[in-house]
Design an enzyme around this catalytic site. Structure first.
Site, PDB file in Angstrom:
ATOM      1  CG  HIS A 197      44.853 108.019  36.029  1.00  0.00           C
ATOM      2  ND1 HIS A 197      43.556 108.381  35.778  1.00  0.00           N
ATOM      3  CD2 HIS A 197      45.604 108.840  35.261  1.00  0.00           C
ATOM      4  CE1 HIS A 197      43.533 109.370  34.907  1.00  0.00           C
ATOM      5  NE2 HIS A 197      44.767 109.660  34.575  1.00  0.00           N
ATOM      6  CG  HIS A 236      34.414 110.534  39.257  1.00  0.00           C
ATOM      7  ND1 HIS A 236      34.750 111.859  39.168  1.00  0.00           N
ATOM      8  CD2 HIS A 236      35.101 109.894  38.277  1.00  0.00           C
ATOM      9  CE1 HIS A 236      35.599 112.012  38.160  1.00  0.00           C
ATOM     10  NE2 HIS A 236      35.831 110.847  37.601  1.00  0.00           N
ATOM     11  CG  ASP A 292      37.269 102.939  35.091  1.00  0.00           C
ATOM     12  OD1 ASP A 292      37.500 102.942  33.871  1.00  0.00           O
ATOM     13  OD2 ASP A 292      37.898 103.640  35.912  1.00  0.00           O
TER      14      ASP A 292
HETATM   15  N1  COA Z   1      32.953 101.908  47.592  1.00  0.00           N
HETATM   16  C1  COA Z   1      32.625 102.097  48.889  1.00  0.00           C
HETATM   17  N2  COA Z   1      32.817 103.245  49.530  1.00  0.00           N
HETATM   18  C2  COA Z   1      33.356 104.263  48.836  1.00  0.00           C
HETATM   19  C3  COA Z   1      33.711 104.144  47.491  1.00  0.00           C
HETATM   20  C4  COA Z   1      33.470 102.909  46.848  1.00  0.00           C
HETATM   21  N3  COA Z   1      33.790 102.726  45.580  1.00  0.00           N
HETATM   22  N4  COA Z   1      34.216 105.311  47.054  1.00  0.00           N
HETATM   23  C5  COA Z   1      34.201 106.140  48.086  1.00  0.00           C
HETATM   24  N5  COA Z   1      33.670 105.512  49.168  1.00  0.00           N
HETATM   25  C6  COA Z   1      33.402 106.102  50.484  1.00  0.00           C
HETATM   26  C7  COA Z   1      34.680 106.430  51.233  1.00  0.00           C
HETATM   27  O1  COA Z   1      35.117 105.335  52.008  1.00  0.00           O
HETATM   28  C8  COA Z   1      34.241 107.608  52.061  1.00  0.00           C
HETATM   29  O2  COA Z   1      33.453 107.115  53.121  1.00  0.00           O
HETATM   30  P1  COA Z   1      33.530 107.806  54.590  1.00  0.00           P
HETATM   31  O3  COA Z   1      32.994 109.192  54.374  1.00  0.00           O
HETATM   32  O4  COA Z   1      32.666 106.963  55.453  1.00  0.00           O
HETATM   33  O5  COA Z   1      34.985 107.782  54.979  1.00  0.00           O
HETATM   34  C9  COA Z   1      33.269 108.357  51.154  1.00  0.00           C
HETATM   35  O6  COA Z   1      32.741 107.352  50.263  1.00  0.00           O
HETATM   36  C10 COA Z   1      33.904 109.469  50.340  1.00  0.00           C
HETATM   37  O7  COA Z   1      34.990 108.912  49.613  1.00  0.00           O
HETATM   38  P2  COA Z   1      36.298 109.684  49.164  1.00  0.00           P
HETATM   39  O8  COA Z   1      37.443 108.739  49.300  1.00  0.00           O
HETATM   40  O9  COA Z   1      36.364 111.007  49.852  1.00  0.00           O
HETATM   41  O10 COA Z   1      36.007 109.957  47.650  1.00  0.00           O
HETATM   42  P3  COA Z   1      37.088 110.452  46.609  1.00  0.00           P
HETATM   43  O11 COA Z   1      36.391 111.478  45.796  1.00  0.00           O
HETATM   44  O12 COA Z   1      38.353 110.846  47.260  1.00  0.00           O
HETATM   45  O13 COA Z   1      37.419 109.133  45.783  1.00  0.00           O
HETATM   46  C11 COA Z   1      37.452 107.505  44.085  1.00  0.00           C
HETATM   47  C12 COA Z   1      36.979 108.908  44.505  1.00  0.00           C
HETATM   48  C13 COA Z   1      37.082 107.299  42.629  1.00  0.00           C
HETATM   49  C14 COA Z   1      38.986 107.410  44.223  1.00  0.00           C
HETATM   50  C15 COA Z   1      36.765 106.467  44.984  1.00  0.00           C
HETATM   51  O14 COA Z   1      35.363 106.615  44.908  1.00  0.00           O
HETATM   52  C16 COA Z   1      37.182 105.041  44.661  1.00  0.00           C
HETATM   53  O15 COA Z   1      38.231 104.591  45.113  1.00  0.00           O
HETATM   54  N6  COA Z   1      36.372 104.307  43.839  1.00  0.00           N
HETATM   55  C17 COA Z   1      36.687 102.961  43.451  1.00  0.00           C
HETATM   56  C18 COA Z   1      37.764 102.947  42.377  1.00  0.00           C
HETATM   57  C19 COA Z   1      37.259 103.440  41.042  1.00  0.00           C
HETATM   58  O16 COA Z   1      36.191 103.038  40.588  1.00  0.00           O
HETATM   59  N7  COA Z   1      38.062 104.298  40.400  1.00  0.00           N
HETATM   60  C20 COA Z   1      37.764 104.785  39.068  1.00  0.00           C
HETATM   61  C21 COA Z   1      37.460 106.244  39.061  1.00  0.00           C
HETATM   62  S1  COA Z   1      36.969 106.782  37.443  1.00  0.00           S
END
Ligand code: COA
Length: 357
Positions: A197, A236, A292
């Site tokens: 976060h 996201h 970000d």
């Molecule tokens: N890079 C590659 N793959 C990603 C990804 C990323 N940044 N974010 C999600 N995915 C993939 C997951 O592995 C999952 O794939 P699958 O269906 O084959 O298992 C799919 O996309 C869905 O992801 P999920 O984890 O359900 O999304 P979420 O809504 O729970 O997670 C975040 C959201 C932001 C936590 C996640 O996208 C992430 O970790 N991003 C990188 C960190 C980041 O930028 N955080 C800042 C947020 S403002």
């Protein structure tokens, strides 16, 4: 994304951060006299008590700025015992002025403490972001003048980060505040810490360094698709088409780079975005750049150390936390937070003495 009904794009283009802060907290954009009074009140409360300065001295020189920030915000509770009377609207208002006024000062003092530089007192003739930049970077004499384009870019970044529904920290603010704790300790409890976060902008810079050059992007993306890590700054939980803040930040980046010169990481980021957005893996999963993805590049170009990024997030988010807190306190149905526990352990059983276990 909207604050109180207004699209974030319009607010970022036309408002100052303090104007948006007023909107988020009180529900309407201020009139001119209201904005003047609001700005005067915030400005009046920018100073820190000298004992707060002394308590900062107790931190090690290499303490993380966010740790110092959180602890110092909590320490305000010891200086303003009147803040405990959270059911009094006038008392609440005063703490709102204090917190919004003081968080840039605390952040700047934490930064200067890490560098071993003397603290710079707030200058009430400056705007909110200019004053913050002045406290961070003024060295000797009154010679520092914040670049107005950079101050405006920072103001826009602050607007984009003011609030964002029930995320981890907003939820924490409500939970901690539901015990009727004063807003200083509740804010300290809420304040962002941890890479999940507010920490992704730092991770984006690390990733761009790791990639190193544009020709290595395709191989990096293949590695991600094969399940080795995530593309930082992408994806996201809520935005499944595009994070509207990322578009505004990209525009702000252009303004900043006209002053600072281009951060070479930007070219890698732009190419990474282009390639990822054309890739089936990212399209299918609706993964787009989030707030970000570009913010770290801008902050770094402005001269901020990545350790400060979460603190830069916490300053404007204090507004959102306070709005969430105020709404929670005023809600007649609000009770102390207590998530329901579903116990999956043993059923009742008899005590076993230690020699028989
Ligand atoms: N890079 C590659 N793959 C990603 C990804 C990323 N940044 N974010 C999600 N995915 C993939 C997951 O592995 C999952 O794939 P699958 O269906 O084959 O298992 C799919 O996309 C869905 O992801 P999920 O984890 O359900 O999304 P979420 O809504 O729970 O997670 C975040 C959201 C932001 C936590 C996640 O996208 C992430 O970790 N991003 C990188 C960190 C980041 O930028 N955080 C800042 C947020 S403002």
């Amino acid at each position: 994304m909207r604050y109180r009904g207004y699209p974030i794009e319009q607010l970022a283009e036309k408002c100052s951060f303090l104007e948006v802060a007023y909107l988020v907290l009180f529900g309407e954009l201020p009139t001119e006299p209201e904005l003047k009074e609001w700005t005067d009140k915030i400005t009046y409360h920018t100073m820190l008590h000298e004992s707060t300065k002394k308590s900062l001295e107790g931190f090690r020189h290499d303490a993380h700025p966010m740790g110092m920030f959180i602890s110092t915000v909590a320490a305000l509770s010891t200086i303003y015992p009147d803040a405990r009377n959270v059911l009094d609207p006038e008392v609440r208002k005063l703490q709102i002025y204090r917190l919004i006024g003081k968080v840039p000062t605390i952040a700047a003092y934490c930064y200067r403490h890490s560098l071993g530089f003397p603290y710079v007192y707030p200058d009430n003739d400056l705007s909110y972001t200019e004053n913050f930049m002045n406290m961070l970077w003024r060295m000797v004499g009154p010679m520092y003048q914040a670049n107005s384009a950079l101050a405006r870019a920072l103001d826009i970044l602050f607007i984009l980060h003011a609030d964002h529904e029930q995320n981890c920290s907003a939820n924490m603010m409500r939970s901690a505040g539901s015990s009727q704790a004063d807003p200083f300790v509740a804010t300290a409890a809420a304040a962002l810490s941890g890479p999940l976060h507010g920490g992704a902008s730092k991770e984006v810079l690390k990733m761009l360094d790791e990639i190193g050059s544009k020709d290595r992007i395709p191989a990096y993306i293949e590695q991600i698709k094969a399940g080795h890590g995530k593309l930082m700054g992408f994806g996201h939980r809520i935005y499944k088409n595009y994070d509207p803040r990322a578009r505004i930040i990209k525009w702000a980046a252009d303004q900043v780079f006209q002053v600072t010169g281009r951060n070479p990481k930007l070219d890698i980021a732009l190419e990474l975005e282009r390639i990822a957005l054309e890739d089936e893996y990212f399209i299918k999963r609706k993964l787009y750049p989030n707030v970000d993805f570009y913010s770290g590049i801008i902050y770094q170009a402005m001269g901020f150390d990545p350790a400060m990024f979460t603190v830069l997030f916490a300053i404007p988010r204090t507004v959102g936390w306070l709005a969430q807190w105020q709404e929670m306190i005023m809600d007649p149905e609000q009770k102390i937070a207590r998530p329901r526990q579903i116990y999956i352990g043993h059923n009742v059983r008899d005590f076993v003495s230690i020699e028989k276990r």
